[in-house]
Design a protein around this motif. Structure first.
Motif, PDB file in Angstrom:
ATOM      1  N   SER A 109       2.962  27.304   3.291  1.00 59.47           N
ATOM      2  CA  SER A 109       3.443  28.682   3.241  1.00 59.47           C
ATOM      3  C   SER A 109       4.924  28.770   2.896  1.00 59.47           C
ATOM      4  O   SER A 109       5.464  29.869   2.782  1.00 59.47           O
ATOM      5  N   GLY A 110       5.598  27.634   2.715  1.00 53.74           N
ATOM      6  CA  GLY A 110       7.029  27.652   2.435  1.00 53.74           C
ATOM      7  C   GLY A 110       7.357  27.928   0.978  1.00 53.74           C
ATOM      8  O   GLY A 110       6.529  27.723   0.086  1.00 53.74           O
ATOM      9  N   ASP A 111       8.586  28.382   0.745  1.00 55.10           N
ATOM     10  CA  ASP A 111       9.076  28.585  -0.614  1.00 55.10           C
ATOM     11  C   ASP A 111       9.559  27.281  -1.244  1.00 55.10           C
ATOM     12  O   ASP A 111       9.654  27.171  -2.460  1.00 55.10           O
ATOM     13  N   THR A 112       9.888  26.313  -0.400  1.00 53.44           N
ATOM     14  CA  THR A 112      10.283  24.984  -0.863  1.00 53.44           C
ATOM     15  C   THR A 112       9.350  23.961  -0.237  1.00 53.44           C
ATOM     16  O   THR A 112       9.122  23.987   0.985  1.00 53.44           O
ATOM     17  N   LEU A 113       8.804  23.083  -1.063  1.00 56.65           N
ATOM     18  CA  LEU A 113       7.869  22.067  -0.599  1.00 56.65           C
ATOM     19  C   LEU A 113       8.511  20.697  -0.724  1.00 56.65           C
ATOM     20  O   LEU A 113       9.106  20.376  -1.752  1.00 56.65           O
ATOM     21  N   VAL A 114       8.374  19.905   0.321  1.00 56.54           N
ATOM     22  CA  VAL A 114       8.898  18.539   0.329  1.00 56.54           C
ATOM     23  C   VAL A 114       7.745  17.589   0.617  1.00 56.54           C
ATOM     24  O   VAL A 114       6.979  17.803   1.560  1.00 56.54           O
ATOM     25  N   PHE A 115       7.615  16.544  -0.202  1.00 60.77           N
ATOM     26  CA  PHE A 115       6.584  15.534   0.008  1.00 60.77           C
ATOM     27  C   PHE A 115       7.251  14.248   0.496  1.00 60.77           C
ATOM     28  O   PHE A 115       8.342  13.893   0.051  1.00 60.77           O
ATOM     29  N   MET A 116       6.556  13.527   1.375  1.00 64.87           N
ATOM     30  CA  MET A 116       7.030  12.205   1.773  1.00 64.87           C
ATOM     31  C   MET A 116       5.858  11.395   2.307  1.00 64.87           C
ATOM     32  O   MET A 116       4.807  11.938   2.649  1.00 64.87           O
ATOM     33  N   ASP A 117       6.043  10.069   2.348  1.00 66.76           N
ATOM     34  CA  ASP A 117       5.019   9.168   2.860  1.00 66.76           C
ATOM     35  C   ASP A 117       5.078   9.130   4.385  1.00 66.76           C
ATOM     36  O   ASP A 117       6.071   9.524   5.001  1.00 66.76           O
ATOM     37  N   SER A 118       4.006   8.591   4.966  1.00 68.29           N
ATOM     38  CA  SER A 118       3.918   8.522   6.430  1.00 68.29           C
ATOM     39  C   SER A 118       4.177   7.124   6.966  1.00 68.29           C
ATOM     40  O   SER A 118       4.011   6.880   8.166  1.00 68.29           O
ATOM     41  N   ASP A 119       4.597   6.181   6.106  1.00 74.23           N
ATOM     42  CA  ASP A 119       4.736   4.785   6.532  1.00 74.23           C
ATOM     43  C   ASP A 119       6.140   4.422   6.999  1.00 74.23           C
ATOM     44  O   ASP A 119       6.439   3.237   7.192  1.00 74.23           O
ATOM     45  N   LEU A 120       7.016   5.427   7.142  1.00 69.78           N
ATOM     46  CA  LEU A 120       8.392   5.242   7.609  1.00 69.78           C
ATOM     47  C   LEU A 120       9.286   4.541   6.591  1.00 69.78           C
ATOM     48  O   LEU A 120      10.418   4.200   6.915  1.00 69.78           O
ATOM     49  N   GLN A 121       8.793   4.328   5.368  1.00 69.78           N
ATOM     50  CA  GLN A 121       9.691   3.779   4.354  1.00 69.78           C
ATOM     51  C   GLN A 121      10.577   4.877   3.767  1.00 69.78           C
ATOM     52  O   GLN A 121      11.704   4.612   3.361  1.00 69.78           O
TER      53      GLN A 121
END
Length: 323
Positions: free
Chosen positions: A82-94
């Motif tokens: 629902s955000g105007d800005t989307l951020v993607f990241m991995d879940s492996d803590l790298q």
């Protein structure tokens, strides 16, 4: 609002540390929602995600019925964000959530896409880093969108840059290309990269071939989605040309060098090339029909509009049932 989208697959060892890192980074962020997409994990990741969602309402969980891969998980997150800005990241803590404010600062400078660059990458230099450099060079050269690190999941997007993007296969790494072709401004900044502490990487050397095949699809869709006859017709005319050259050379051998046509494969090659040319032309015509059917059925347009000025607002839809 900022929507942080994180695909998760069998990362039970990394999740507690990931939650703590996000909570710490969130103190420097505006309103935040965290969409955790469980991509059919077979370990205890689902239970850890559910517990975190109960503990903190900012965390939301999407559980896919079966494992569909990172691209499908990211698309599910986009669809439910629902955000105007989307951020993607991995879940492996790298990836480090502490880098998110820096991505957003770059977005505020007027960019639509900000990609992370693992400049000091903590992976195996032979199995991971070298193939990645080769793949990034190929992708940058073919697409014209030059980034050092397409494989880094940590990226930030304005939602409008993803409006016309639909992801399939393993296309998540090419989102900056799709966005750039739609007129988005793309930037890249170095980000922190940590060595993997839990579990094992889900990728191997075989991904190089997948990247190359996906890149062919991306290039085709970018340049020829609305005119596929140019691709198939080009190959068709090349086949016709080879057929003509082979036939002429066979006739030259027969009449000037006394070589029987049954002593050379050129007549057979000419016939095969002619049939191949006919098939390519016919496939191009079918592709043209399919392309038009696609745009008409989806009410799509072969263009996207970034902004409208001095145009009246769209008229409300007429509801016949209300009469």
């Amino acid at each position: 609002m900022i929507s942080l989208i994180i695909p998760v697959y069998n990362e039970e060892g990394s999740l507690p540390g990931l939650f703590a890192a996000i909570e710490q980074a969130a103190t420097k962020l505006p309103e935040l929602e965290v969409i955790l997409v469980d991509d059919g994990s077979s370990d205890s990741s689902a239970e850890l995600l559910a517990a975190q969602a109960q503990k903190d309402p900012r965390f939301k969980v999407l559980a896919l019925a079966v494992n569909r891969g990172q691209t499908a998980a990211i698309q599910a997150g986009i669809d439910h964000a629902s955000g105007d800005t989307l951020v993607f990241m991995d879940s492996d803590l790298q990836n480090d959530p502490a880098d998110i404010p820096r991505l957003l600062e770059k977005i505020d400078e007027g960019y639509d896409v900000v990609s992370g660059w693992r400049k000091d990458r903590k992976d195996n230099p032979i199995k991971r880093n070298f193939p990645s450099r080769v793949a990034n060079a190929l992708i940058s050269g073919i697409s014209g969108v030059r980034l050092h690190d397409y494989g880094c999941t940590l990226k930030a997007y304005r939602r409008r840059a993803l409006k016309d993007v639909r992801l399939y296969g393993e296309m998540h790494r090419f989102i900056p290309i799709y966005a750039s072709w739609q007129g988005a401004k793309v930037a890249e900044i170095p980000v922190t990269h940590h060595p993997r502490r839990h579990g094992a990487s889900k990728y191997g050397l075989e991904r190089i071939f997948k990247v190359l095949l996906d890149l062919l699809v991306v290039k085709f869709l970018s340049r020829y989605l609305t005119k596929p006859i140019y691709v198939f017709g080009g190959f068709g005319f090349l086949a016709f040309f080879l057929s003509l050259i082979s036939l002429l050379w066979a006739l030259v051998l027969k009449f000037f060098f006394a070589t029987s046509l049954i002593q050379t494969p050129l007549p057979l090659f000419a016939g095969l090339c002619f049939l191949l040319g006919c098939m390519c032309i016919l496939m191009g015509l079918l592709a043209e029909v399919m392309s038009r059917t696609y745009f008409e059925s989806q009410q799509g347009r072969p263009y996207s509009i970034r902004e409208k000025i001095n145009f009246p607002p769209p008229a409300p839809e007429h509801d016949e049932c209300a009469e």
